[in-house]
Design a protein around this motif. Structure first.
Motif, PDB file in Angstrom:
ATOM      1  N   VAL A  97       0.833  -1.200   0.000  1.00 11.94           N
ATOM      2  CA  VAL A  97       0.000   0.000   0.000  1.00 11.94           C
ATOM      3  C   VAL A  97       0.871   1.254   0.000  1.00 11.94           C
ATOM      4  CG1 VAL A  97      -1.737   1.295   1.307  1.00 11.94           C
ATOM      5  CG2 VAL A  97      -1.871  -1.206   1.180  1.00 11.94           C
ATOM      6  N   THR A  98       0.521   2.213  -0.857  1.00  8.48           N
ATOM      7  CA  THR A  98       1.225   3.497  -0.917  1.00  8.48           C
ATOM      8  C   THR A  98       0.488   4.558  -0.108  1.00  8.48           C
ATOM      9  OG1 THR A  98       2.117   2.997  -3.101  1.00  8.48           O
ATOM     10  CG2 THR A  98       2.045   5.314  -2.468  1.00  8.48           C
ATOM     11  N   LEU A  99      -0.834   4.573  -0.192  1.00 10.67           N
ATOM     12  CA  LEU A  99      -1.646   5.608   0.450  1.00 10.67           C
ATOM     13  C   LEU A  99      -2.925   4.995   0.986  1.00 10.67           C
ATOM     14  CD1 LEU A  99      -2.746   8.631   0.863  1.00 10.67           C
ATOM     15  CD2 LEU A  99      -3.488   8.477  -1.512  1.00 10.67           C
ATOM     16  N   VAL A 100      -3.292   5.375   2.218  1.00  3.30           N
ATOM     17  CA  VAL A 100      -4.622   5.072   2.734  1.00  3.30           C
ATOM     18  C   VAL A 100      -5.306   6.394   3.063  1.00  3.30           C
ATOM     19  CG1 VAL A 100      -4.187   2.765   3.638  1.00  3.30           C
ATOM     20  CG2 VAL A 100      -3.831   4.717   5.099  1.00  3.30           C
ATOM     21  N   LYS A 116      -5.832   4.012  14.099  1.00  2.00           N
ATOM     22  CA  LYS A 116      -5.382   3.705  12.740  1.00  2.00           C
ATOM     23  C   LYS A 116      -4.087   4.442  12.407  1.00  2.00           C
ATOM     24  CE  LYS A 116      -9.724   2.170  10.758  1.00  2.00           C
ATOM     25  NZ  LYS A 116     -10.716   2.365   9.690  1.00  2.00           N
ATOM     26  N   ARG A 117      -3.902   5.601  12.966  1.00  2.00           N
ATOM     27  CA  ARG A 117      -2.635   6.321  12.761  1.00  2.00           C
ATOM     28  C   ARG A 117      -1.462   5.456  13.241  1.00  2.00           C
ATOM     29  NH1 ARG A 117      -1.369  12.580  14.040  1.00  2.00           N
ATOM     30  NH2 ARG A 117       0.904  12.474  14.001  1.00  2.00           N
ATOM     31  N   GLU A 118      -1.587   4.906  14.438  1.00  2.88           N
ATOM     32  CA  GLU A 118      -0.542   4.024  14.975  1.00  2.88           C
ATOM     33  C   GLU A 118      -0.415   2.755  14.131  1.00  2.88           C
ATOM     34  OE1 GLU A 118      -1.577   3.264  19.042  1.00  2.88           O
ATOM     35  OE2 GLU A 118      -1.332   5.366  19.620  1.00  2.88           O
ATOM     36  N   LEU A 119      -1.543   2.167  13.771  1.00  2.00           N
ATOM     37  CA  LEU A 119      -1.544   0.928  13.003  1.00  2.00           C
ATOM     38  C   LEU A 119      -0.868   1.121  11.644  1.00  2.00           C
ATOM     39  CD1 LEU A 119      -2.551  -2.027  12.693  1.00  2.00           C
ATOM     40  CD2 LEU A 119      -4.652  -1.066  11.727  1.00  2.00           C
ATOM     41  N   TYR A 120      -1.255   2.170  10.924  1.00  2.00           N
ATOM     42  CA  TYR A 120      -0.682   2.407   9.595  1.00  2.00           C
ATOM     43  C   TYR A 120       0.800   2.773   9.687  1.00  2.00           C
ATOM     44  CZ  TYR A 120      -5.570   2.470   8.029  1.00  2.00           C
ATOM     45  OH  TYR A 120      -6.882   2.143   7.760  1.00  2.00           O
ATOM     46  N   ALA A 121       1.198   3.508  10.716  1.00  2.00           N
ATOM     47  CA  ALA A 121       2.619   3.842  10.895  1.00  2.00           C
ATOM     48  C   ALA A 121       3.421   2.580  11.186  1.00  2.00           C
ATOM     49  CB  ALA A 121       2.797   4.864  12.011  1.00  2.00           C
ATOM     50  N   GLU A 122       2.908   1.749  12.082  1.00  2.00           N
ATOM     51  CA  GLU A 122       3.601   0.513  12.415  1.00  2.00           C
ATOM     52  C   GLU A 122       3.707  -0.406  11.201  1.00  2.00           C
ATOM     53  OE1 GLU A 122       3.734  -2.789  15.969  1.00  2.00           O
ATOM     54  OE2 GLU A 122       1.913  -1.616  15.705  1.00  2.00           O
ATOM     55  N   VAL A 127       1.960   6.868   3.242  1.00  3.65           N
ATOM     56  CA  VAL A 127       1.141   8.084   3.314  1.00  3.65           C
ATOM     57  C   VAL A 127      -0.231   7.738   3.887  1.00  3.65           C
ATOM     58  CG1 VAL A 127       0.185  10.036   2.021  1.00  3.65           C
ATOM     59  CG2 VAL A 127       2.312   8.959   1.235  1.00  3.65           C
ATOM     60  N   TYR A 128      -0.626   8.482   4.908  1.00  2.00           N
ATOM     61  CA  TYR A 128      -1.953   8.344   5.511  1.00  2.00           C
ATOM     62  C   TYR A 128      -2.608   9.713   5.462  1.00  2.00           C
ATOM     63  CZ  TYR A 128      -5.512   7.502   9.188  1.00  2.00           C
ATOM     64  OH  TYR A 128      -6.685   7.399   9.908  1.00  2.00           O
ATOM     65  N   LEU A 129      -3.735   9.807   4.766  1.00  2.00           N
ATOM     66  CA  LEU A 129      -4.476  11.057   4.660  1.00  2.00           C
ATOM     67  C   LEU A 129      -5.777  10.926   5.435  1.00  2.00           C
ATOM     68  CD1 LEU A 129      -4.792  13.910   3.418  1.00  2.00           C
ATOM     69  CD2 LEU A 129      -5.946  12.799   1.476  1.00  2.00           C
ATOM     70  N   ILE A 130      -5.932  11.775   6.442  1.00  7.34           N
ATOM     71  CA  ILE A 130      -7.176  11.846   7.208  1.00  7.34           C
ATOM     72  C   ILE A 130      -7.952  13.051   6.677  1.00  7.34           C
ATOM     73  CG2 ILE A 130      -8.233  12.145   9.483  1.00  7.34           C
ATOM     74  CD1 ILE A 130      -5.558  11.107  10.689  1.00  7.34           C
ATOM     75  N   VAL A 131      -9.146  12.803   6.187  1.00 13.25           N
ATOM     76  CA  VAL A 131     -10.019  13.877   5.715  1.00 13.25           C
ATOM     77  C   VAL A 131     -11.121  14.022   6.755  1.00 13.25           C
ATOM     78  CG1 VAL A 131     -11.475  14.714   3.843  1.00 13.25           C
ATOM     79  CG2 VAL A 131      -9.466  13.291   3.320  1.00 13.25           C
ATOM     80  N   ASP A 132     -11.214  15.210   7.344  1.00  7.42           N
ATOM     81  CA  ASP A 132     -12.121  15.411   8.469  1.00  7.42           C
ATOM     82  C   ASP A 132     -13.226  16.413   8.134  1.00  7.42           C
ATOM     83  OD1 ASP A 132     -13.378  16.044  10.873  1.00  7.42           O
ATOM     84  OD2 ASP A 132     -11.534  15.912  12.040  1.00  7.42           O
ATOM     85  N   VAL A 139      -5.508  16.072   7.140  1.00 12.00           N
ATOM     86  CA  VAL A 139      -4.268  15.858   7.875  1.00 12.00           C
ATOM     87  C   VAL A 139      -3.448  14.845   7.077  1.00 12.00           C
ATOM     88  CG1 VAL A 139      -3.208  15.139  10.043  1.00 12.00           C
ATOM     89  CG2 VAL A 139      -5.427  16.320  10.066  1.00 12.00           C
ATOM     90  N   LEU A 140      -2.322  15.305   6.539  1.00 18.41           N
ATOM     91  CA  LEU A 140      -1.447  14.465   5.736  1.00 18.41           C
ATOM     92  C   LEU A 140      -0.296  13.978   6.601  1.00 18.41           C
ATOM     93  CD1 LEU A 140      -0.610  13.330   2.955  1.00 18.41           C
ATOM     94  CD2 LEU A 140       0.646  15.472   2.600  1.00 18.41           C
ATOM     95  N   LEU A 141      -0.189  12.661   6.720  1.00 15.17           N
ATOM     96  CA  LEU A 141       0.855  12.042   7.540  1.00 15.17           C
ATOM     97  C   LEU A 141       1.786  11.248   6.633  1.00 15.17           C
ATOM     98  CD1 LEU A 141      -1.653  10.810  10.218  1.00 15.17           C
ATOM     99  CD2 LEU A 141      -0.022  12.659  10.528  1.00 15.17           C
ATOM    100  N   THR A 142       3.098  11.513   6.763  1.00 14.47           N
ATOM    101  CA  THR A 142       4.097  10.807   5.968  1.00 14.47           C
ATOM    102  C   THR A 142       5.285  10.443   6.851  1.00 14.47           C
ATOM    103  OG1 THR A 142       5.132  12.895   5.272  1.00 14.47           O
ATOM    104  CG2 THR A 142       3.453  11.972   3.802  1.00 14.47           C
ATOM    105  N   GLU A 143       6.172   9.643   6.316  1.00 18.57           N
ATOM    106  CA  GLU A 143       7.375   9.188   7.015  1.00 18.57           C
ATOM    107  C   GLU A 143       7.030   8.362   8.266  1.00 18.57           C
ATOM    108  OE1 GLU A 143      10.477  12.234   7.460  1.00 18.57           O
ATOM    109  OE2 GLU A 143       9.231  13.505   6.183  1.00 18.57           O
ATOM    110  N   PRO A 144       6.466   7.176   8.054  1.00 21.16           N
ATOM    111  CA  PRO A 144       6.108   6.334   9.202  1.00 21.16           C
ATOM    112  C   PRO A 144       7.352   5.880   9.969  1.00 21.16           C
ATOM    113  CG  PRO A 144       5.880   5.112   7.159  1.00 21.16           C
ATOM    114  CD  PRO A 144       6.197   6.525   6.784  1.00 21.16           C
ATOM    115  N   SER A 145       7.193   5.809  11.290  1.00 17.88           N
ATOM    116  CA  SER A 145       8.283   5.357  12.153  1.00 17.88           C
ATOM    117  C   SER A 145       7.713   4.417  13.196  1.00 17.88           C
ATOM    118  CB  SER A 145       8.947   6.552  12.843  1.00 17.88           C
ATOM    119  OG  SER A 145       9.920   6.106  13.752  1.00 17.88           O
ATOM    120  N   ARG A 146       8.384   3.309  13.421  1.00 23.33           N
ATOM    121  CA  ARG A 146       7.911   2.346  14.418  1.00 23.33           C
ATOM    122  C   ARG A 146       8.309   2.733  15.827  1.00 23.33           C
ATOM    123  NH1 ARG A 146       8.986  -2.905  10.776  1.00 23.33           N
ATOM    124  NH2 ARG A 146       7.108  -2.687   9.550  1.00 23.33           N
TER     125      ARG A 146
END
Length: 185
Positions: A97-100, A116-122, A127-132, A139-146
């Motif tokens: 997956v590239t983007l959720v 889900k933020r924690e789950l997708y990062a782990e 790229v995780y995009l939260i549309v609120d 909210v655009l989240l990139t560069e996941p870190s465990r």
């Protein structure tokens, strides 16, 4: 996974979800929710229309596999590069997956912003995009870190924009136009 996780996965795989509902397996817990409203669906449609089909699969109602977490979320939109996951089956492996994209509903705020933020990062989803539509922001989240300062998996980079402002989705090669996005009434 533990024996309980295995049992929950088995129950989830055989679950008959009533029409108009969707179900997800999140960290060993089955979560059911009513189908989305029109504003939600129009946002997802707008995003799908902007991501080039020639390079990307833009999948709705696609389950993603996070076996280490006993999770099988069904994001509102899953974007994978063509050729990254050609296997057949119900689950796309998280590494493909590239983007959720998750569009927040009144009942999913905590799940979308935290769980889900924690789950997708782990799971190293780039790229995780939260549309609120409650707050009128993306909210655009990139560069996941465990491993982060908090000790929990997270994204290193976070960028918040208001509806109507462009959102650069560099990883998929577009600038997302959010002018059509609407808040819930």
């Amino acid at each position: 996974m533990t024996a309980i996780d295995d049992r929950m996965t088995g129950i989830f795989e055989n679950l008959e979800v009533p029409e108009g509902f969707k179900a997800e397996l999140i960290r060993g817990e089955i979560v059911m929710m009513a189908g989305p409203d029109l504003a939600h669906n129009l946002i997802v449609e707008s995003i799908v229309d902007q991501i080039p089909r020639t390079r990307w699969h833009r999948l709705q109602t696609q389950d993603v596999a996070f076996p280490a977490d006993a999770s099988e979320p069904q994001p509102d939109l899953v974007v994978i590069e063509r050729g990254a996951s050609e296997g057949l089956g119900r689950l796309v492996p998280a590494p493909a997956v590239t983007l959720v994209v998750e569009v927040v509903s009144k009942t999913s705020v905590l799940r979308d912003y935290r769980t889900k933020r924690e789950l997708y990062a782990e799971g190293a989803v780039p790229v995780y995009l939260i549309v609120d539509p409650i707050k009128g922001v993306c909210v655009l989240l990139t560069e996941p870190s465990r491993s982060t300062a908090s000790g929990l998996p997270d994204y290193v980079s976070e960028r918040t924009t208001k509806f109507g402002e462009p959102v650069p989705l560099d990883r998929v090669g577009i600038v997302l136009d959010t002018a059509e996005f609407r808040v819930y009434s």
